[in-house]
Design an enzyme around this catalytic site. Structure first.
Site, PDB file in Angstrom:
ATOM      1  N   VAL A 151      32.126  39.498  47.443  1.00  0.00           N
ATOM      2  CA  VAL A 151      33.499  39.966  47.597  1.00  0.00           C
ATOM      3  C   VAL A 151      33.844  40.747  46.334  1.00  0.00           C
ATOM      4  O   VAL A 151      33.404  40.400  45.241  1.00  0.00           O
ATOM      5  CB  VAL A 151      34.514  38.827  47.848  1.00  0.00           C
ATOM      6  CG1 VAL A 151      34.321  38.213  49.225  1.00  0.00           C
ATOM      7  CG2 VAL A 151      34.436  37.759  46.786  1.00  0.00           C
ATOM      8  N   SER A 152      34.608  41.816  46.507  1.00  0.00           N
ATOM      9  CA  SER A 152      34.882  42.734  45.392  1.00  0.00           C
ATOM     10  C   SER A 152      35.896  42.201  44.402  1.00  0.00           C
ATOM     11  O   SER A 152      35.854  42.542  43.224  1.00  0.00           O
ATOM     12  CB  SER A 152      35.366  44.075  45.932  1.00  0.00           C
ATOM     13  OG  SER A 152      34.403  44.626  46.782  1.00  0.00           O
ATOM     14  N   THR A 153      36.826  41.383  44.864  1.00  0.00           N
ATOM     15  CA  THR A 153      37.853  40.866  43.961  1.00  0.00           C
ATOM     16  C   THR A 153      37.913  39.350  44.062  1.00  0.00           C
ATOM     17  O   THR A 153      37.554  38.762  45.090  1.00  0.00           O
ATOM     18  CB  THR A 153      39.248  41.444  44.293  1.00  0.00           C
ATOM     19  OG1 THR A 153      39.607  41.065  45.617  1.00  0.00           O
ATOM     20  CG2 THR A 153      39.255  42.963  44.186  1.00  0.00           C
TER      21      THR A 153
END
Length: 153
Positions: A10-12
């Site tokens: 997941v990017s964040t």
């Protein structure tokens, strides 16, 4: 002994990887590792690097979606070639993609190109939006140093 490694990303930090993790468990992954807060554009990510260091002959790398592994065509192809050199396979659950077959390998390359195109389109839209904001005197992000000094005075 062959192993099936699951990888999620997941990017964040505020995104929830639970959907990906559950899908990887359902796919029978014996070891699941993931990166949180890392862009798919980065080729080096701690958990991904760990899996790539472990994976060997007969093993399989499984991801929920192709873009979880990487966003550039070059990187996706390099990872796939590394897996093939080691005698390992790759599977993407969402795209129903398995590189153990010639057709799966072909579809992999098509989808990798589409993932890169999508990333480039998003980048173009972002830059266009920033340009429009600049014409209106708005500059998103942290204030520039000179602006902060003027506000403090």
């Amino acid at each position: 002994m062959t192993k099936t490694y699951g990888y999620y990303r997941v990017s964040t930090a505020d995104q929830n990887p639970e959907l990906q993790i559950n899908a990887l468990k359902d796919a029978g992954c014996c070891e699941i590792l993931g990166d949180i807060g890392f862009s798919g554009a980065k080729t080096s990510r701690p958990a991904f690097d760990e899996i790539m260091n472990k994976i060997g002959e007969g093993d399989k790398l499984v991801v929920w979606r192709l873009d979880r592994m990487g966003r550039s065509l070059r990187h996706l192809v390099e990872v796939n070639e590394t897996l093939a050199e080691r005698g390992a396979q790759f599977e993407s659950l969402t795209e129903k993609l398995d590189t153990s077959t010639p057709m799966g390998e072909f579809v992999f390359h098509i989808l990798a190109a589409v993932a890169q195109l999508e990333r480039q389109i998003i980048r173009e839209r972002t830059l266009a939006g920033l340009a429009v904001a600049a014409t209106k005197g708005r500059f998103p992000g942290r204030p520039r140093k000179d602006e902060r000094w003027r506000m403090a005075a």
